[in-house]
Design a protein around this motif. Structure first.
Motif, short mmCIF file in Angstrom:
data_model
loop_
_atom_site.label_atom_id
_atom_site.label_comp_id
_atom_site.label_asym_id
_atom_site.label_seq_id
_atom_site.Cartn_x
_atom_site.Cartn_y
_atom_site.Cartn_z
N VAL A 45 -19.67 44.84 18.21
CA VAL A 45 -19.90 44.72 16.52
C VAL A 45 -20.53 43.47 16.51
CG1 VAL A 45 -17.38 45.56 15.87
CG2 VAL A 45 -18.15 43.46 16.45
N GLY A 46 -21.94 43.71 17.15
CA GLY A 46 -22.84 42.61 17.84
C GLY A 46 -22.37 42.06 19.05
N ASN A 47 -21.33 41.56 19.05
CA ASN A 47 -21.09 41.12 20.57
C ASN A 47 -20.41 42.47 21.42
OD1 ASN A 47 -19.31 40.86 19.07
ND2 ASN A 47 -18.86 38.60 19.81
N PRO A 48 -19.72 41.94 22.58
CA PRO A 48 -19.56 43.77 23.45
C PRO A 48 -17.63 42.97 23.32
CG PRO A 48 -20.10 42.26 24.55
CD PRO A 48 -20.37 41.28 23.92
N GLU A 79 -16.80 47.15 35.13
CA GLU A 79 -17.06 45.89 34.09
C GLU A 79 -18.40 45.84 33.51
OE1 GLU A 79 -15.29 41.72 33.33
OE2 GLU A 79 -14.80 43.11 34.93
N PRO A 80 -18.20 45.02 32.00
CA PRO A 80 -19.56 45.60 31.78
C PRO A 80 -20.16 44.02 32.07
CG PRO A 80 -17.61 45.08 30.31
CD PRO A 80 -17.07 44.84 31.78
N ARG A 81 -21.71 44.66 31.58
CA ARG A 81 -22.85 44.28 32.17
C ARG A 81 -22.61 42.25 31.92
NH1 ARG A 81 -29.59 45.04 31.27
NH2 ARG A 81 -30.11 43.15 32.74
N HIS A 82 -23.20 42.28 30.64
CA HIS A 82 -22.41 41.33 30.19
C HIS A 82 -21.07 40.35 29.85
CE1 HIS A 82 -27.11 40.94 30.14
NE2 HIS A 82 -27.29 42.05 29.11
N GLY A 83 -19.78 41.45 30.89
CA GLY A 83 -18.72 41.17 30.34
C GLY A 83 -18.17 41.41 29.01
N ALA A 84 -16.85 40.84 28.38
CA ALA A 84 -16.48 41.51 26.91
C ALA A 84 -15.70 40.18 26.38
CB ALA A 84 -15.99 42.93 27.24
N ASN A 85 -15.04 40.92 25.59
CA ASN A 85 -13.75 40.66 24.90
C ASN A 85 -12.35 41.64 25.46
OD1 ASN A 85 -15.49 37.67 24.41
ND2 ASN A 85 -15.45 37.80 22.25
N PHE A 91 -8.21 38.20 24.94
CA PHE A 91 -9.31 37.17 25.58
C PHE A 91 -10.35 37.43 25.31
CE2 PHE A 91 -10.70 35.92 29.81
CZ PHE A 91 -9.87 34.82 30.40
N GLU A 92 -10.64 36.03 25.26
CA GLU A 92 -12.06 35.43 25.10
C GLU A 92 -13.00 35.37 26.27
OE1 GLU A 92 -14.29 34.23 21.60
OE2 GLU A 92 -12.36 33.61 21.22
N ARG A 93 -14.22 36.23 26.98
CA ARG A 93 -14.80 35.42 27.54
C ARG A 93 -16.00 33.98 27.17
NH1 ARG A 93 -21.08 38.95 26.26
NH2 ARG A 93 -20.73 38.52 24.25
N GLY A 94 -15.75 33.71 28.45
CA GLY A 94 -16.39 31.96 28.04
C GLY A 94 -15.19 31.64 28.47
N VAL A 95 -14.06 31.51 27.84
CA VAL A 95 -12.75 30.65 26.93
C VAL A 95 -11.41 31.27 27.73
CG1 VAL A 95 -11.81 30.10 24.18
CG2 VAL A 95 -14.32 31.30 24.82
#
Length: 285
Positions: free
Chosen positions: A159-162, A188-194, A217-221
């Motif tokens: 939706v604009g992010n994975p 594992e998605p290339r840029h990660g995912a929520n 679970f949010e990536r980077g958070v």
């Protein structure tokens, strides 16, 4: 010598942000500085940082400026990494612009993001953002999470992010998940995912509106009380699984509250409450 900057703390259904005004793009925040500001013990504490900058002042915002979006949401995760979009963040961003007299939503406020220009309007729930078109990925992702007895298939939703959305069997299974540790995705998605875990309400549809409950679970958070784009992705996934006849309007309960999702003309829209909690000043490390 440290630099002191004003900030505002805001949130949308508990998904909280440090908001820093930098209209001329003069502030160059490092990943470590962002992480320090978002630290809940040694900083202000937040799931992410919103830098309020004019589109023309930012290299990646020039296309947005040319398309009439004066403001650009420079969104950073709590670990300092950049992200394409944030559904709760952009609604808090719009609330801040109006509160500071920098813009008015009116019939539609266009804001630039790394996922393109998003339009904000008002709704009965608060601010509503048009997240644009979505994409359901064709291949399942296998998800392992602490508290799940066996790995589960998840569906990828962009939706604009994975995002990867996983169905669980009951409220108790959702409650028992340990999201202090990152779920593992295969592939594992290339840029990660929520990663969103959802359970349908009973009944799933009432009065033409679907209803689900979600944790994320949010990536980077890490786990957050809410994730706007994740809420949209979860509703889209359940609608996809439900098949023909599934509704276009949904309510999604998250630990921080309830948000609305609706699908119109190939676009998905997200609505819900926002709040600006306090203002202050902070010294940058």
């Amino acid at each position: 010598m440290s630099q002191t900057v004003p900030f505002t703390k805001g949130h949308g259904t508990g998904n909280d942000f440090v908001i820093v005004a930098d209209p001329d793009g003069a502030l160059d925040l490092t990943d470590d500085q962002v992480a320090a500001l978002c630290d809940r013990r040694f900083g202000i504490g937040a799931d992410g940082l919103l830098r309020v900058v004019r589109s023309r002042a930012l290299g990646e915002g020039r296309e947005a400026a040319a398309s009439g979006a004066e403001w650009f949401m420079d969104y950073r995760n709590a670990d300092g990494s950049t992200a394409e979009m944030c559904g709760n963040g952009i609604r808090v961003f719009a609330r801040y612009l109006e509160d500071q007299g920098l813009a008015a939503v009116g019939e539609g406020l266009r804001i630039g993001t790394r996922a393109g220009i998003k339009t904000l309007t008002r709704s009965d729930r608060g601010y509503e953002v048009d997240l644009g078109p979505w994409r359901i990925e064709s291949e399942d992702v296998l998800v392992r999470a602490h508290g799940l007895p066996v790995p589960r298939p998840g569906v990828g939703v962009d939706v604009g992010n994975p995002h990867v959305v996983v169905a669980v069997s009951a409220d108790t299974e959702l409650d028992d998940l340990d999201l202090t540790r990152r779920p593992l995705l295969d592939p594992e998605p290339r840029h990660g995912a929520n990663v969103e875990f959802v359970v349908p309400r009973d009944p799933l549809v009432q009065g033409g509106v679907g209803a689900i409950r979600m944790r994320v679970f949010e990536r980077g958070v890490g786990e957050t009380l809410s994730c706007g784009t994740g809420v949209a992705a979860a509703a889209l996934a359940v609608r996809h699984w439900a098949g023909a006849g599934a509704p276009d309007d949904w309510t999604v309960d998250v630990p921080g509250g309830t948000l609305g999702v609706r699908m119109r003309d190939g676009h998905v829209l997200l609505s819900g409450p926002t709040a600006l909690v306090f203002h202050g000043e902070v010294a940058l490390a």
